[in-house]
Design a protein around this motif. Structure first.
Motif, PDB file in Angstrom:
ATOM      1  N   GLU A  33      42.566  13.718  -7.089  1.00 12.27           N
ATOM      2  CA  GLU A  33      42.336  12.274  -7.929  1.00 12.27           C
ATOM      3  C   GLU A  33      43.507  12.301  -9.197  1.00 12.27           C
ATOM      4  OE1 GLU A  33      37.948  12.421  -8.614  1.00 12.27           O
ATOM      5  OE2 GLU A  33      37.750  13.359  -7.472  1.00 12.27           O
ATOM      6  N   ILE A  35      46.862   9.845  -9.604  1.00  9.54           N
ATOM      7  CA  ILE A  35      47.385   9.227  -8.986  1.00  9.54           C
ATOM      8  C   ILE A  35      48.774   9.707 -10.143  1.00  9.54           C
ATOM      9  CG2 ILE A  35      48.155   6.644  -8.634  1.00  9.54           C
ATOM     10  CD1 ILE A  35      46.359   6.615  -7.579  1.00  9.54           C
ATOM     11  N   SER A  95      41.509  16.853 -18.442  1.00  6.51           N
ATOM     12  CA  SER A  95      41.019  15.682 -17.963  1.00  6.51           C
ATOM     13  C   SER A  95      42.060  14.963 -17.223  1.00  6.51           C
ATOM     14  CB  SER A  95      40.601  14.502 -18.917  1.00  6.51           C
ATOM     15  OG  SER A  95      40.849  13.793 -19.324  1.00  6.51           O
ATOM     16  N   VAL A  96      41.445  14.063 -15.860  1.00  9.51           N
ATOM     17  CA  VAL A  96      42.432  13.453 -15.187  1.00  9.51           C
ATOM     18  C   VAL A  96      43.033  12.473 -15.695  1.00  9.51           C
ATOM     19  CG1 VAL A  96      42.186  12.039 -13.088  1.00  9.51           C
ATOM     20  CG2 VAL A  96      40.637  13.908 -13.342  1.00  9.51           C
ATOM     21  N   LEU A  97      42.950  11.727 -16.882  1.00 12.87           N
ATOM     22  CA  LEU A  97      43.785  11.109 -17.680  1.00 12.87           C
ATOM     23  C   LEU A  97      44.232  11.046 -18.467  1.00 12.87           C
ATOM     24  CD1 LEU A  97      40.769   8.639 -19.423  1.00 12.87           C
ATOM     25  CD2 LEU A  97      42.335   8.382 -17.185  1.00 12.87           C
ATOM     26  N   THR A  98      44.095  13.049 -18.803  1.00 15.80           N
ATOM     27  CA  THR A  98      45.699  13.205 -19.322  1.00 15.80           C
ATOM     28  C   THR A  98      46.987  13.694 -18.182  1.00 15.80           C
ATOM     29  OG1 THR A  98      44.240  14.224 -20.652  1.00 15.80           O
ATOM     30  CG2 THR A  98      46.197  15.350 -20.797  1.00 15.80           C
ATOM     31  N   VAL A 100      47.163  11.864 -15.450  1.00 19.06           N
ATOM     32  CA  VAL A 100      47.531  10.737 -15.564  1.00 19.06           C
ATOM     33  C   VAL A 100      48.349   9.840 -16.205  1.00 19.06           C
ATOM     34  CG1 VAL A 100      47.553   8.142 -15.519  1.00 19.06           C
ATOM     35  CG2 VAL A 100      45.901   9.874 -13.327  1.00 19.06           C
ATOM     36  N   MET A 101      48.352  10.427 -17.777  1.00 13.01           N
ATOM     37  CA  MET A 101      49.234  10.078 -18.889  1.00 13.01           C
ATOM     38  C   MET A 101      50.740  10.708 -18.537  1.00 13.01           C
ATOM     39  SD  MET A 101      49.027   7.833 -20.706  1.00 13.01           S
ATOM     40  CE  MET A 101      50.318   7.607 -21.357  1.00 13.01           C
ATOM     41  N   ILE A 104      52.694   9.336 -16.272  1.00 16.36           N
ATOM     42  CA  ILE A 104      53.596   8.234 -17.012  1.00 16.36           C
ATOM     43  C   ILE A 104      54.595   8.443 -17.786  1.00 16.36           C
ATOM     44  CG2 ILE A 104      53.411   6.652 -18.914  1.00 16.36           C
ATOM     45  CD1 ILE A 104      50.704   6.505 -17.584  1.00 16.36           C
TER      46      ILE A 104
ATOM     47  N   ILE B  55      42.501   3.167 -18.460  1.00 12.27           N
ATOM     48  CA  ILE B  55      43.936   3.385 -18.626  1.00 12.27           C
ATOM     49  C   ILE B  55      44.566   1.802 -18.250  1.00 12.27           C
ATOM     50  CG2 ILE B  55      45.956   3.960 -18.073  1.00 12.27           C
ATOM     51  CD1 ILE B  55      45.270   6.870 -18.019  1.00 12.27           C
ATOM     52  N   LEU B 307      50.566  15.414 -25.599  1.00 15.24           N
ATOM     53  CA  LEU B 307      49.663  15.502 -24.480  1.00 15.24           C
ATOM     54  C   LEU B 307      49.451  17.469 -24.396  1.00 15.24           C
ATOM     55  CD1 LEU B 307      50.778  13.536 -21.722  1.00 15.24           C
ATOM     56  CD2 LEU B 307      48.823  12.928 -23.061  1.00 15.24           C
ATOM     57  N   TRP B 331      39.371  10.642 -25.367  1.00 15.86           N
ATOM     58  CA  TRP B 331      39.522  10.309 -23.661  1.00 15.86           C
ATOM     59  C   TRP B 331      39.670  11.701 -22.861  1.00 15.86           C
ATOM     60  CZ3 TRP B 331      44.051  10.421 -22.375  1.00 15.86           C
ATOM     61  CH2 TRP B 331      45.489  10.782 -23.043  1.00 15.86           C
ATOM     62  N   ALA B 332      40.645  12.235 -23.831  1.00 17.75           N
ATOM     63  CA  ALA B 332      40.880  13.656 -23.705  1.00 17.75           C
ATOM     64  C   ALA B 332      39.438  14.042 -22.622  1.00 17.75           C
ATOM     65  CB  ALA B 332      42.292  13.997 -23.720  1.00 17.75           C
ATOM     66  N   GLN B 334      36.747  13.755 -21.416  1.00 17.14           N
ATOM     67  CA  GLN B 334      35.725  13.758 -20.408  1.00 17.14           C
ATOM     68  C   GLN B 334      36.819  14.456 -19.259  1.00 17.14           C
ATOM     69  OE1 GLN B 334      36.635   9.993 -18.359  1.00 17.14           O
ATOM     70  NE2 GLN B 334      35.506   9.961 -17.749  1.00 17.14           N
TER      71      GLN B 334
END
Lengths: 298, 343
Positions: A33, A35, A95-98, A100-101, A104, B55, B307, B331-332, B334
């Motif tokens: 999940e 990108i 998390s997924v957001l981490t 994704v970062m 990047i 994001i 990170l 935000w991390a 979640q």
């Protein structure tokens, strides 16, 4: 009619480049999940490696095109597996957001490294195909376009055979569908993710090497291609490998047809049109044409 | 900004803003003006990324929209440059709302990938309509002149204008995130399912957050145009959008005061800090530290390390020192959606 077939063929050639990168995105997205925003830059970087193999003498001599092509694919595979192990693996529980970062961050690093090592100037990248055309019934068919289309789809087909007919391929599909159950059955899902990154890197390398002869080699060469691949993948459904290939091809043909027949659509508008396609698809059919609708219970 | 400490911190910021130009050269003052400009953009993007958990890789383009609005109004319609700023924000905000309306209906990765296309599309559009935007050559603005009977150096003037606007926007961001709406934003970030169950319209909140963040970026972009006195399609590349997002993470997503560090990073990493860091290594290995791309590598690696080591950014580190407790980036926190959510 002649114009139509030429537009169709060049659209399919562009589309196959988008399709292989779109498939690379879907491979990683289906399993985690996430990108992978670095997918385009990974493709760009491996294309520079092919360039180095072709132009700089290694062990006394330079490689000719096809040996360099396959050596690059092997390097790309190791490169993809290595990136997953070193960069993404430590964030397994994040998390997924981490994650994704982190992709990047990879995008930024690879882009900078390519400019640092090879300088940011445009470079000419050779094509294995002649620039001449075949004439079939008055229609000029470019050998370059046909070759690009053939090579890219051959690579996609090999990958499909792997997933369909090998035990490892089955394990990878299982790991993507239900990681927990696969792990209980003895599948080492963490290494399968690394394998997925390896295959994605190989697909990226193919798309990079196929797009470089017409778009030239530069650190930013794959940024636009990545967006076309995103749009293609969303068009087909981010969950569906078949959809990603069909979506990539479809988008390539659509853009080529618009460029040929709708005059206000100049080359500068290719990206805005792709963005528009992306938004309209998300609005009308968020799961894409081939995607399965995921229901979230509230 | 919590309670008494928050107000004290804001007072310290105001004092620092007043003192800084007195201790700086004109060139340094000019650089600090850009810190203020980036601060405005980061405060906006933070409302979307830090507080709502979405994001965006495209907010450099909203700065671009603001910059072009200001430039076109000043150059072609003879407006006073300061009066264009609200309009720059509003136009960018409306563009953000229009984009957010379809895009924010979808979960995280879809939004991020859609926003990735904005900066590249924006550049394409600028080149497609040259009679309006000046095409690839762009447009030249007159050098900003001090107004209201004040006579000062243009660098100092730009500094004051940017930081006064930045402080106002800081208060505005504070008012937005602390109230009922701010809690709605955070509920969307922490659990979309719980937010929906509590009667929060997640798509509506996300769209509004997108519009607000674009508004902030538009105001920042307008100031940017006034400061650099020149805009063309290359002024707002995709790198800028990425750098803004990196600024958010390094400053500390979900922290307003952390954005000050984020803005310092955005302004100084490329020309000052990055090469300085590389020089430390170049004494050991003989590498060309001024080569193109080298500073990109440095800030990419810095981002990756942050990170791993301090996902809550600079603001999280400060909190850790003050309270002794590790802060996790808002935000991390979640995690991956549990499998039961999906039928």
């Amino acid at each position: 009619m002649q114009q139509f077939f030429q537009a169709l063929m060049s659209g399919l050639a562009d589309g196959s480049i988008y399709a292989s990168l779109a498939l690379a995105l879907v491979l990683i997205y289906k399993a985690t999940e996430v990108i992978n925003f670095a997918q385009g830059e990974m493709a760009m970087f491996t294309t520079y490696i092919a360039y180095a193999l072709l132009t700089h003498p290694h062990f006394g001599h330079t490689l000719s095109y096809w040996p360099a092509f396959f050596v690059t694919l092997a390097i790309a595979f190791v490169f993809g597996v290595g990136l997953q192990r070193v960069v993404i693996k430590p964030l397994e529980r994040a998390s997924v957001l981490t994650v994704v970062m982190a992709t990047i961050a990879l995008l930024v690093i690879l882009n900078g490294l390519a400019a640092w090592i090879w300088s940011p100037e445009l470079k000419f990248f050779p094509s294995p195909f002649p620039t001449s055309t075949w004439v079939v019934g008055g229609v000029h068919i470019s050998k370059q376009d046909t070759g690009t289309f053939g090579v890219t789809l051959a690579c996609v087909a090999v990958l499909w055979l792997f997933f369909r007919f090998t035990k490892l391929g089955l394990a990878m599909r299982a790991g993507a569908v239900n990681p927990l159950a696969a792990r209980l059955l003895g599948v080492r899902t963490s290494w399968l993710l690394a394998l997925g990154w390896g295959f994605a890197a190989v697909l990226g390398a193919v798309s990079g090497m196929m797009s470089a002869p017409t778009n030239f080699l530069s650190p930013s060469m794959m940024q636009a291609v990545l967006i076309f691949a995103f749009a293609g993948a969303v068009l087909g459904g981010l969950e569906s490998p078949v959809g990603a290939v069909a979506g990539g091809l479809g988008l390539g043909v659509l853009l080529s047809m618009l460029g040929t027949y709708v005059h206000p659509v100049t080359p500068e508008l290719r990206l805005p049109v792709a963005l528009l396609v992306l938004l309209v698809v998300l609005l009308i059919r968020p799961a894409g044409i081939f995607g399965r609708v995921v229901v979230r219970r509230v | 900004m919590r309670g008494r400490w928050g107000y004290a911190g804001f007072a310290v910021l105001v004092v620092a803003v007043v003192i800084a130009p007195l201790l700086s050269t004109n060139y340094r003052t000019f650089q600090l003006a850009f810190v203020g400009i980036y601060l405005i953009a980061l405060l906006g993007l933070n409302i979307l990324t830090g507080f709502t958990g979405q994001i965006s890789l495209g907010h450099g383009a909203f700065m671009g929209i603001g910059a072009y609005v200001t430039t076109i109004l000043v150059v072609d319609h003879g407006w006073n440059d300061l009066l264009t700023l609200p309009l720059a924000g509003i136009v960018a905000g409306l563009a953000g709302l229009a984009f957010g309306l379809p895009a924010t209906r979808f979960a995280g990765p879809y939004l991020a990938l859609a926003t990735f296309a904005i900066p590249l599309s924006f550049i394409g559009l600028l080149k497609r309509f040259p009679h309006f935007t000046g095409g690839t050559l762009g447009k030249q603005l007159p050098t900003a002149q001090s107004q209201f009977g004040i006579h000062t150096n243009p660098s100092v003037w730009i500094y004051w204008v940017s930081w006064i606007v930045a402080l106002v926007m800081f208060l505005l961001a504070f008012l937005i995130v602390r109230g009922r709406f701010g809690r709605a934003l955070q509920s969307v970030r922490d659990s979309e399912i719980a937010a929906t169950a509590s009667g929060v319209s997640t798509a509506g909140v996300k769209t509004l957050a997108f519009g607000i963040s674009a508004f902030f970026c538009g105001v920042g972009g307008g100031l940017f145009a006034i400061a650099v006195t020149y805009v063309n399609p290359d002024t707002f590349p995709i790198d800028l959008s990425i750098l803004l997002l990196v600024g958010i993470v390094l400053g500390g997503a979900g922290s307003l005061s952390g954005m000050i560090f984020g803005a310092l990073f955005v302004e100084f990493i490329r020309i000052t800090w990055g090469p300085a860091l590389l020089d430390l290594f170049s004494q050991v290995h003989h590498i060309n530290t001024r080569a193109p791309g080298s500073s990109l590598v440095v800030y990419g690696v810095v981002l990756l390390l942050v990170l791993y080591v301090a996902p809550a950014g600079a603001a999280g580190l400060v909190r850790r020192v003050l309270t002794g407790k590790a802060a996790v980036a808002a935000w991390a926190k979640q995690g991956r959606a549990p499998a039961e959510d999906q039928v």
